[in-house]
Write a protein that holds these residues in place. Structure first.
Motif, PDB file in Angstrom:
ATOM      1  N   VAL A  26       0.845  -1.191   0.000  1.00  0.00           N
ATOM      2  CA  VAL A  26       0.000   0.000   0.000  1.00  0.00           C
ATOM      3  C   VAL A  26       0.882   1.243   0.000  1.00  0.00           C
ATOM      4  CG1 VAL A  26      -1.952  -1.100   1.164  1.00  0.00           C
ATOM      5  CG2 VAL A  26      -0.192   0.026   2.529  1.00  0.00           C
ATOM      6  N   VAL A  27       0.398   2.279  -0.665  1.00  0.00           N
ATOM      7  CA  VAL A  27       1.028   3.597  -0.635  1.00  0.00           C
ATOM      8  C   VAL A  27      -0.014   4.572  -0.117  1.00  0.00           C
ATOM      9  CG1 VAL A  27       1.912   5.493  -2.050  1.00  0.00           C
ATOM     10  CG2 VAL A  27       2.689   3.159  -2.477  1.00  0.00           C
ATOM     11  N   VAL A  28       0.318   5.299   0.939  1.00  0.00           N
ATOM     12  CA  VAL A  28      -0.600   6.287   1.511  1.00  0.00           C
ATOM     13  C   VAL A  28       0.124   7.615   1.636  1.00  0.00           C
ATOM     14  CG1 VAL A  28      -1.972   4.577   2.735  1.00  0.00           C
ATOM     15  CG2 VAL A  28      -0.020   5.623   3.878  1.00  0.00           C
ATOM     16  N   ASP A  29      -0.637   8.708   1.602  1.00  0.00           N
ATOM     17  CA  ASP A  29      -0.027  10.028   1.669  1.00  0.00           C
ATOM     18  C   ASP A  29       0.396  10.353   3.096  1.00  0.00           C
ATOM     19  OD1 ASP A  29      -2.998  10.241   1.992  1.00  0.00           O
ATOM     20  OD2 ASP A  29      -2.441  12.281   2.562  1.00  0.00           O
ATOM     21  N   GLY A  61       1.686  13.429  11.895  1.00  0.00           N
ATOM     22  CA  GLY A  61       0.860  12.336  11.397  1.00  0.00           C
ATOM     23  C   GLY A  61       1.682  11.116  11.087  1.00  0.00           C
ATOM     24  N   LEU A  62       1.474  10.563   9.890  1.00  0.00           N
ATOM     25  CA  LEU A  62       2.129   9.315   9.513  1.00  0.00           C
ATOM     26  C   LEU A  62       3.617   9.469   9.271  1.00  0.00           C
ATOM     27  CD1 LEU A  62      -0.538   7.668   7.178  1.00  0.00           C
ATOM     28  CD2 LEU A  62      -0.228   7.436   9.641  1.00  0.00           C
ATOM     29  N   ARG A  63       4.140  10.677   9.319  1.00  0.00           N
ATOM     30  CA  ARG A  63       5.589  10.827   9.209  1.00  0.00           C
ATOM     31  C   ARG A  63       6.285  10.275  10.460  1.00  0.00           C
ATOM     32  NH1 ARG A  63       8.517  12.803   5.499  1.00  0.00           N
ATOM     33  NH2 ARG A  63       6.679  13.578   4.397  1.00  0.00           N
ATOM     34  N   ASN A  64       5.536  10.163  11.533  1.00  0.00           N
ATOM     35  CA  ASN A  64       6.019   9.476  12.725  1.00  0.00           C
ATOM     36  C   ASN A  64       5.952   7.973  12.465  1.00  0.00           C
ATOM     37  OD1 ASN A  64       5.290   7.934  15.328  1.00  0.00           O
ATOM     38  ND2 ASN A  64       6.179   9.829  16.121  1.00  0.00           N
ATOM     39  N   ILE A  65       7.078   7.281  12.608  1.00  0.00           N
ATOM     40  CA  ILE A  65       7.155   5.878  12.223  1.00  0.00           C
ATOM     41  C   ILE A  65       6.188   5.019  13.027  1.00  0.00           C
ATOM     42  CG2 ILE A  65       8.651   3.855  12.042  1.00  0.00           C
ATOM     43  CD1 ILE A  65       9.188   6.049   9.976  1.00  0.00           C
ATOM     44  N   ASP A  66       6.071   5.263  14.308  1.00  0.00           N
ATOM     45  CA  ASP A  66       5.125   4.483  15.121  1.00  0.00           C
ATOM     46  C   ASP A  66       3.697   4.679  14.637  1.00  0.00           C
ATOM     47  OD1 ASP A  66       7.153   3.476  16.697  1.00  0.00           O
ATOM     48  OD2 ASP A  66       6.933   5.004  18.257  1.00  0.00           O
ATOM     49  N   ALA A  67       3.352   5.910  14.275  1.00  0.00           N
ATOM     50  CA  ALA A  67       2.015   6.186  13.768  1.00  0.00           C
ATOM     51  C   ALA A  67       1.781   5.486  12.434  1.00  0.00           C
ATOM     52  CB  ALA A  67       1.803   7.692  13.625  1.00  0.00           C
ATOM     53  N   HIS A 105       6.343  12.681   0.294  1.00  0.00           N
ATOM     54  CA  HIS A 105       4.910  12.932   0.440  1.00  0.00           C
ATOM     55  C   HIS A 105       4.094  11.675   0.751  1.00  0.00           C
ATOM     56  CE1 HIS A 105       5.655  16.932  -1.176  1.00  0.00           C
ATOM     57  NE2 HIS A 105       6.259  16.380  -2.211  1.00  0.00           N
ATOM     58  N   HIS A 106       4.704  10.500   0.652  1.00  0.00           N
ATOM     59  CA  HIS A 106       3.985   9.240   0.820  1.00  0.00           C
ATOM     60  C   HIS A 106       4.849   8.226   1.546  1.00  0.00           C
ATOM     61  CE1 HIS A 106       1.949  11.142  -2.589  1.00  0.00           C
ATOM     62  NE2 HIS A 106       0.881  10.447  -2.247  1.00  0.00           N
TER      63      HIS A 106
END
Length: 253
Positions: A101-104, A110-116, A161-162
């Motif tokens: 999967v590729v997500v933004d 947000g998702l730039r945090n590895i745990d998140a 960005h993703h």
């Protein structure tokens, strides 16, 4: 999120497709593309696929001679390849379902945090599996286990960005083959408790068609896109030349 359905291909091309998915999505954002209807292009992507023969896949930073029984694999003509994401070495092939999967990723948090990022994807993967196997659990950082044994390993790469997140699910894999391909893992989660590969991994009895449908629903897939497949395949062609058909990429450590 849109679903991609490529035709089955060589292991090298399959790995190139995963990285191409990430590059395509980031490129769309950089160019500010919109769909013909004036809407922003949907860059979230998913695919479910399989290696057509047993294949050893190193993590981006894996040391080949530490994680793989290289001589044993070479004697049996098994490819030992390298992916673009982190994590340890795995073995794919018949009986092993792969997903990507590729997500933004928002610029601020947000998702730039590895745990998140791990939480976001693994919650959905686990929910899909639990539709058929309620006792499945998430263990370590991003493993899925059943009765204390691992049946799914996962890894990621964050770009501008993703993020690309992909993994394996052992459904009817040759567990003895996996154990013989891999050397003793240099990095181990605590829950492994020093077990060798054969005692640590297991298959789980899941219906593939139900599982694939569940993946699509958990990730919010809203359709398919052949035009994106064509663009990503073109980028995969370039990556085959610059990376995945090159021995110095796969054997560089």
């Amino acid at each position: 999120m849109l679903e991609l359905n490529f035709e089955s291909a060589s292991a090298r091309r399959e790995l190139a497709r995963d990285e191409a998915m990430l590059q395509w999505a980031d490129g769309v954002v950089e160019r500010g593309h919109v769909d013909p209807g004036g809407e922003l292009t949907d860059t979230a992507l998913m695919r479910v696929w399989r290696f057509n023969k047993p294949t050893v896949v190193l993590g981006r930073s894996s040391k080949i001679d530490e994680e793989v029984d290289r001589a044993w694999c070479q004697d049996r003509g098994l490819d030992v390849l390298r992916r673009c994401t982190g994590g340890a070495s795995v073995v794919g092939g018949p009986g092993c379902l792969m997903y990507s999967v590729v997500v933004d990723v928002p610029a601020n948090g947000g998702l730039r945090n590895i745990d998140a990022a791990h939480d976001y994807v693994m919650q959905r993967v686990l929910a899909a599996v639990r539709r058929q196997l309620p006792a499945a659990e998430r263990s370590g950082i991003c493993d899925l286990t059943w009765q204390g044994r691992k049946f799914s390993g996962n890894s990621l790469r964050v770009a501008r960005h993703h993020l690309l997140y992909h993994g394996t699910l052992l459904l009817a894999a040759d567990l003895d083959l996996i154990a013989k391909c891999l050397a003793f893992a240099p990095r181990q989660p605590e829950y492994r408790r020093g077990r060798d590969h054969r005692d640590f991994i297991c298959n789980v009895d899941l219906d593939e068609s139900i599982l694939i449908t569940a993946f699509a629903e958990e990730f919010g897939v809203r359709g398919k896109s052949s035009d994106r497949e064509d663009q990503i395949e073109h980028m995969a062609n370039e990556l085959l030349v610059t990376r995945y058909n090159r021995h110095d990429w796969h054997e560089r450590r």
